[in-house]
Design an enzyme around this catalytic site. Structure first.
Site, short mmCIF file in Angstrom:
data_model
loop_
_atom_site.label_atom_id
_atom_site.label_comp_id
_atom_site.label_asym_id
_atom_site.label_seq_id
_atom_site.Cartn_x
_atom_site.Cartn_y
_atom_site.Cartn_z
N TYR A 196 -0.88 -2.02 -12.10
CA TYR A 196 -2.24 -2.22 -12.36
C TYR A 196 -2.73 -1.71 -13.83
O TYR A 196 -3.81 -1.08 -13.89
CB TYR A 196 -3.09 -1.40 -11.31
CG TYR A 196 -2.74 -1.92 -9.91
CD1 TYR A 196 -3.18 -3.19 -9.67
CD2 TYR A 196 -1.96 -1.25 -8.90
CE1 TYR A 196 -2.96 -3.75 -8.27
CE2 TYR A 196 -1.70 -1.62 -7.85
CZ TYR A 196 -2.14 -3.07 -7.53
OH TYR A 196 -1.78 -3.64 -6.22
N GLY A 229 0.58 -1.25 0.07
CA GLY A 229 0.02 0.07 0.02
C GLY A 229 0.58 1.52 -0.09
O GLY A 229 -0.12 2.28 -0.22
N CYS A 250 -15.13 1.94 -27.91
CA CYS A 250 -16.73 2.52 -28.16
C CYS A 250 -17.22 2.52 -26.83
O CYS A 250 -17.98 1.98 -26.19
CB CYS A 250 -17.39 1.32 -28.91
SG CYS A 250 -16.70 1.14 -30.31
N1 LLP Z 1 -1.61 -7.26 -0.56
C1 LLP Z 1 -2.88 -6.99 -0.70
C2 LLP Z 1 -3.44 -8.09 0.29
C3 LLP Z 1 -3.39 -6.42 -1.43
O1 LLP Z 1 -4.66 -6.57 -1.50
C4 LLP Z 1 -2.99 -5.55 -2.16
C5 LLP Z 1 -3.43 -4.78 -3.18
C6 LLP Z 1 -1.37 -5.37 -2.30
C7 LLP Z 1 -0.52 -6.17 -1.25
C8 LLP Z 1 -0.70 -4.18 -3.10
O2 LLP Z 1 -0.91 -3.00 -2.77
P1 LLP Z 1 -0.01 -1.97 -3.30
O3 LLP Z 1 1.51 -1.79 -2.68
O4 LLP Z 1 0.12 -2.24 -4.97
O5 LLP Z 1 -0.86 -0.82 -3.28
N2 LLP Z 1 -6.49 -1.94 -8.98
C9 LLP Z 1 -6.35 -0.80 -8.15
C10 LLP Z 1 -5.34 -1.26 -7.01
C11 LLP Z 1 -6.15 -2.60 -5.95
C12 LLP Z 1 -5.18 -3.01 -4.99
C13 LLP Z 1 -5.80 -4.07 -4.34
N3 LLP Z 1 -4.96 -4.59 -3.44
C14 LLP Z 1 -5.58 -0.05 -8.69
O6 LLP Z 1 -5.47 0.12 -9.97
O7 LLP Z 1 -5.20 1.31 -8.09
#
Ligand code: LLP
Length: 431
Positions: A390, A248, A361
């Site tokens: 993503y 996160g 579209c």
């Molecule tokens: N661990 C878990 C359990 C997660 O659910 C996530 C992200 C991460 C790690 C990695 O988080 P990061 O470091 O990448 O923030 N599709 C969305 C993001 C969804 C994130 C879901 N979980 C977007 O495009 O912003």
């Protein structure tokens, strides 16, 4: 410039990792995903070095494959000393196909099917992050049938709201991931897990959200998890060896976004954890984090060819590009901000306010609204920055568009890591 691995050469072209983006588009076509390997490695090292400096031995960062996943990524992650978080058999398969050691995989998911569990067990996946009771029971059974004593972490929800986008916020109590502490359900979950003879419970996992800029929400989660760990020690004599605090940390999409001090945040988090453990006379656990975005987002960019301009008089001008929500659905989904640059005209004045639209579209197929570029011409090259996370993984074949290729640049050279889809690929599964 948003990041130091980007530059402008004598032709006024945007460069990434020392490579001219105009040449990249000529050689590999557009739309094109570009990933700077040096930046990717540097981002890994930011974590591994901070971990080595501040967390107990045996702590390490896990790359979250949901943010980016292709075979050629995994050798780099392994070389950099990362573990990996995987959320599906497809991600497991990709990591293993990339030569990644199964032992360093952590398998997530709120609805792992029997087939998923068996596939992961038989592949030797090191840890399962168990989301719910049904999974606990099925995993225990399948592990027993295979004479495996499986290491697990239990996913609990501490109920933290890190003030981020609702759609990417998973630490709240009311969500489909994990088991909430506050309602007493997590305590029953732990008791059940400890009674499973084929499972070895190493600790807890929590993920509070995404695009978080400071250590505070993680520290809040640590407080709740330690309090819970203390209760579980009193109830069962169970001592947590591993705390996995999820992913996160945020990244800069725009110049106006703050720079995230990841080493500083990790240090603050480690100090907070050490202090909390001291106060409770609790043995210091190993720590895992699961960064995705902050490892790959800023290492990536996407190149598009401009198709033309359409001005709706009295309203606005649209610049259309030859990709869109199929390769980057994040504006359509979340109104996510991005920095868009005129890759082949970096030195021209940016005095033309426009909206960059994709080719699908669908009126929501926009890349960014109200940005300033030089007045675009058909054939110009645009770069959208910070698309390493993503985008590739959330891409689709909507409108039967082929997915772009992905190239990795390193030492001034580019190599194809994922080839562009072909029409044959589009019909490959059609009978
Ligand atoms: N661990 C878990 C359990 C997660 O659910 C996530 C992200 C991460 C790690 C990695 O988080 P990061 O470091 O990448 O923030 N599709 C969305 C993001 C969804 C994130 C879901 N979980 C977007 O495009 O912003």
């Amino acid at each position: 410039m948003l990041y130091e691995h980007l530059g402008v050469n004598e032709l006024g072209h945007l460069t990434v990792g020392g490579v001219d983006t105009v040449q990249l588009a000529e050689e590999f076509g557009a739309p094109l995903y570009v990933l700077d390997e040096a930046r990717l490695r540097a981002n890994c090292r930011t974590y591994t070095q901070a971990f080595a400096a501040h967390f107990p031995e045996g702590s390490y960062p896990l790359f979250a494959g949901k943010s980016l996943c292709f075979k050629g990524l995994y050798p780099v992650l392994e070389e950099e000393g990362m573990g990996a978080d995987v959320v599906s058999p497809g991600e497991i398969y990709t990591a293993l196909a990339g030569g990644f050691p199964a032992q360093r995989l952590y398998f997530h998911g709120n609805n792992k099917t029997d087939e998923d569990l068996i596939y992961a067990l038989e592949s030797g996946v090191g840890h399962f992050i168990v989301d719910n009771h049904s999974e606990l029971e099925r995993l225990n059974q399948f592990a027993g049938e295979r004479d495996i004593r499986q290491k697990v972490l239990l996913r609990v929800t501490p109920g933290i709201d890190p003030h981020t986008l609702q759609a990417i916020n998973t630490g709240r109590i009311d969500c489909q991931f994990g088991v909430p502490i506050e309602t007493g359900q997590a305590a029953r979950f732990v008791a059940a897990a400890l009674s499973m003879e084929n499972l070895e419970v190493e600790g807890f996992h929590s993920h509070i959200g995404s695009q978080i800029f400071e250590a505070e929400p993680f520290c809040d989660a640590v407080d709740i998890l330690l309090e819970f760990a203390q209760e579980m020690r009193q109830a069962h004599g169970f001592v947590v060896q591993v705390l996995n605090l999820g992913g996160g940390f945020g990244v800069r999409y725009l110049e106006s976004d703050p720079v995230v001090d990841i080493p500083g945040n990790i240090k603050a988090l480690a100090e907070h954890l050490r202090q909390g453990c001291q106060e409770k006379d609790y043995p210091l656990p190993r720590v895992l984090l699961e960064p995705g975005r902050s490892i790959v987002a800023d290492a990536g960019l996407t190149l598009y060819r401009v198709g033309g301009i359409k001005t709706i008089e009295g309203y606005r001008s649209y610049v259309t590009v030859n990709g869109g929500m199929t390769d980057n659905p994040r504006y359509a989904l979340y109104q996510a901000p991005y920095t868009v640059l005129p890759a082949d005209r970096m030195n021209d004045p940016r005095d033309f306010v426009c909206t960059v639209a994709g080719r699908c579209c669908e009126s929501g197929d926009l890349i960014q609204e109200n940005i300033s570029l030089p007045r675009a011409n058909r054939g110009d090259l645009l770069a959208v920055l910070t698309t390493g996370a993503y985008n590739f993984t959330m891409a689709s074949n909507y409108n039967r568009l082929c997915r772009p290729a992905l190239v990795m640049v390193r030492d001034g050279k580019a190599r194809l890591a994922v080839r562009r889809q072909t029409f044959e690929d589009l019909v490959a599964c059609d009978l």
